[in-house]
Design an enzyme around this catalytic site. Structure first.
Site, PDB file in Angstrom:
ATOM      1  N   LYS A 180       1.023  -1.034   0.041  1.00  0.00           N
ATOM      2  CA  LYS A 180      -0.097   0.096   0.045  1.00  0.00           C
ATOM      3  C   LYS A 180       0.997   1.105  -0.098  1.00  0.00           C
ATOM      4  O   LYS A 180       1.500   1.577   1.185  1.00  0.00           O
ATOM      5  CB  LYS A 180      -1.138   0.099   1.200  1.00  0.00           C
ATOM      6  CG  LYS A 180      -2.239   0.896   1.099  1.00  0.00           C
ATOM      7  CD  LYS A 180      -2.351   2.091   0.733  1.00  0.00           C
ATOM      8  CE  LYS A 180      -2.008   3.019   2.022  1.00  0.00           C
ATOM      9  NZ  LYS A 180      -2.108   4.500   1.573  1.00  0.00           N
ATOM     10  N   GLU A 255       9.901   2.028  10.875  1.00  0.00           N
ATOM     11  CA  GLU A 255      11.034   3.219  10.603  1.00  0.00           C
ATOM     12  C   GLU A 255      10.154   4.529  10.718  1.00  0.00           C
ATOM     13  O   GLU A 255       9.374   4.764   9.861  1.00  0.00           O
ATOM     14  CB  GLU A 255      11.717   3.056   9.260  1.00  0.00           C
ATOM     15  CG  GLU A 255      12.888   4.259   9.330  1.00  0.00           C
ATOM     16  CD  GLU A 255      12.760   5.201   8.158  1.00  0.00           C
ATOM     17  OE1 GLU A 255      13.036   6.340   8.429  1.00  0.00           O
ATOM     18  OE2 GLU A 255      12.832   4.779   6.970  1.00  0.00           O
ATOM     19  N   CYS A 289      13.524  11.501   6.675  1.00  0.00           N
ATOM     20  CA  CYS A 289      13.507  11.104   8.119  1.00  0.00           C
ATOM     21  C   CYS A 289      14.851  10.941   8.907  1.00  0.00           C
ATOM     22  O   CYS A 289      14.967  11.314  10.067  1.00  0.00           O
ATOM     23  CB  CYS A 289      12.781   9.835   8.191  1.00  0.00           C
ATOM     24  SG  CYS A 289      10.950   9.625   7.918  1.00  0.00           S
ATOM     25  N   GLU A 387       9.684  17.400  14.557  1.00  0.00           N
ATOM     26  CA  GLU A 387      10.161  17.092  13.275  1.00  0.00           C
ATOM     27  C   GLU A 387       9.278  17.967  12.477  1.00  0.00           C
ATOM     28  O   GLU A 387       7.931  17.977  12.346  1.00  0.00           O
ATOM     29  CB  GLU A 387       9.978  15.673  13.061  1.00  0.00           C
ATOM     30  CG  GLU A 387      10.290  15.362  11.668  1.00  0.00           C
ATOM     31  CD  GLU A 387       9.856  13.866  11.091  1.00  0.00           C
ATOM     32  OE1 GLU A 387      10.800  13.113  10.734  1.00  0.00           O
ATOM     33  OE2 GLU A 387       8.821  13.238  11.413  1.00  0.00           O
TER      34      GLU A 387
END
Length: 484
Positions: A180, A255, A289, A387
């Site tokens: 997906k 992750e 990331c 973040e």
């Protein structure tokens, strides 16, 4: 085949292209122009169920797991060869879909995706067990085998690479997959479905369902026919993924977010360090990331380094991703652009000083933001601690090595870190103390499929790449044979 003339965005399952059961479709937008380029099928729960059933049948029939590791490796090698043979098409798709500079797509995304499958092809026939010495009058040994059906749920920022980091080891180990992709960036996943088929991957072994995360992703996550979940995305969604999978005791690797610190000591080669600093926060328009959005600088070189950045960063080429000279393209979507704007506005309110950037770039109706450097924020600032996921760099001074390590470890995240120093002993000492899954010394974003990466703390758990990745896609069975 041009990106707009490819297979018309249908779901891929059981080796067949299908429309969504209810005929629903969703738009794909070019972030460099804010314009719709095509539509793809929007899967619902019924479509996900059909895809999982195809994957389950292929697994139970032994269409893939029944092959030797050597034969699976040969087919994965063909996948890598086809990626390289179709590099131009894949690079175009990734650039159109994500807004990446075309040069970056060729050099990083397509190259690394081919390397991913080649690496795991080489490991496919090395999955083995061990004979264990025991005091029993018995022969005891272990075997490793596939888990079954793997749900691979991937994000918008590196669609091709992060699909390969999951599908590659899953297939090497003999599993079947339902992929997906992010609803914003589905094009390379659909193209890859055709390449898997062309390479000789049996029908039903790789299936692709496109659609919204809260619908298709949730249905896949909750499906009882899924044996393992591999997820890359935000920490907030990762918590939901872990909790939901935990209800069915499904193993998960994830992750998640990152907010890495890049530490520059006074003995660093500043010319080299500046290159690593800029790469760390503008690479992939900061949508990385493992990017380095926090710069920690030894106080004696702080003023000098800020001056260098003030001169250098505005010169980084920002613009049309189709221009081979472009280094920084647009954000992947309007919502990502607005998020960056909100954080920079917050930085101003928190007393931050904008060294350079700090505003949108009006270009062709696309989602562009100028690379931005911010100084004078306290460590408890939200802009420092959270973040941002855009081309924004915060700069903080430190006085001692102890303080540098403490600042680097002070956020909830632990995906990556960097150390810029000419002192070899310090490099090893500090790297050992940083709470991160990977540490780069005197550069940034040095990645290879042989080197595992993953997070600690709020950045997730499990490892992708390296032989360590195969551990997450296999199960161990012990066999004990009496010799009486």
């Amino acid at each position: 085949m041009s990106p707009t003339e490819m297979e018309p965005g249908r779901l891929f399952m059981g080796g067949q292209w299908r429309e969504a059961a209810d005929g629903a479709r969703t738009e794909v937008v070019d972030p460099s122009r804010g314009a719709v380029v095509t539509t793809v099928a929007e899967a619902g729960a019924a479509d996900v169920d059909a895809a999982v059933r195809c994957a389950r049948k292929a697994f139970d029939d032994g269409a893939w797991a029944g092959l030797s590791g050597r034969e699976r490796g040969r087919i994965l090698h063909r996948v890598a060869e086809l990626i390289r043979a179709n590099a131009d098409e894949l690079a175009q798709l990734e650039s159109l879909d994500v807004g990446k500079p075309i040069s970056l797509c060729h050099a990083v995304d397509v190259t690394n995706a081919a390397n991913d499958y080649e690496h795991f092809a080489a490991l496919a026939h090395q999955i083995d067990g061990a004979v264990r010495d025991t005091p029993m009058n018995a022969l005891a040994y272990t075997k490793r085998g596939p888990l079954g059906v793997v749900a691979a749920i991937t994000p918008f920022n590196f669609p091709l690479i992060l699909a390969g980091s999951k599908i590659g080891p899953a297939l090497a180990a003999g599993n079947t997959v339902v992929h997906k992709p992010a609803d914003e960036t589905p094009l390379s996943a659909l193209y890859m479905a055709g390449l898997f088929q062309k390479a000789g991957v049996p029908d039903g072994v790789v299936n692709v369902v496109t659609g919204a995360g809260p619908v298709a992703g949730e249905a896949l996550l909750r499906h009882r026919g899924v044996d393992k979940v591999a997820f890359t995305g935000s920490t907030a969604i990762g918590r939901h993924v872990a909790a939901t999978a935990g209800e069915a005791l499904k193993p998960v690797t994830m992750e998640l977010g990152g907010n890495a610190a890049n530490i520059v000591f006074e003995d660093a080669d500043l010319e080299k360090a500046v290159g690593a600093i800029i790469k760390a926060f503008v690479f992939n328009t900061g949508q990385f990331c493992m990017g380095g959005p926090r710069l920690l600088v030894a106080r004696p070189v702080l003023s000098t380094l800020l001056g260098i950045l003030a001169d250098a960063v505005p010169g980084v080429p920002v613009g049309d991703p189709r221009n081979p000279e472009t280094v920084v393209g647009p954000m992947a979507g309007e919502k990502h652009l607005k998020k960056v704007e909100e954080y920079v506005d917050l930085a101003r309110k928190e007393g931050g000083r904008i060294v350079c950037g700090g505003e949108r770039l009006d270009l062709d109706g696309g989602f562009y933001y100028k690379p931005t450097v911010i100084a004078d924020l306290s460590n408890d600032s939200r802009v420092v601690q959270e973040e941002i996921f855009g081309p924004v760099l915060t700069v903080q001074p430190f006085d001692t090595e102890e303080e540098a390590v403490a600042l680097a470890n002070s956020t909830p995240y632990g995906l990556a870190s960097g150390v810029q120093t000419s002192n070899l002993a310090r490099a090893h000492r500090v790297a050992d103390r940083l709470q991160a899954g990977i540490v780069w010394v005197n550069d940034w974003a040095m990645l290879d499929p042989a080197v595992p990466f993953g997070g600690v703390k709020d950045s997730g758990y499990g490892r992708e790449y390296g032989p360590e990745a195969l551990d997450a896609y296999t199960k161990v069975k012990s066999v004990v044979v009496s010799l009486d």
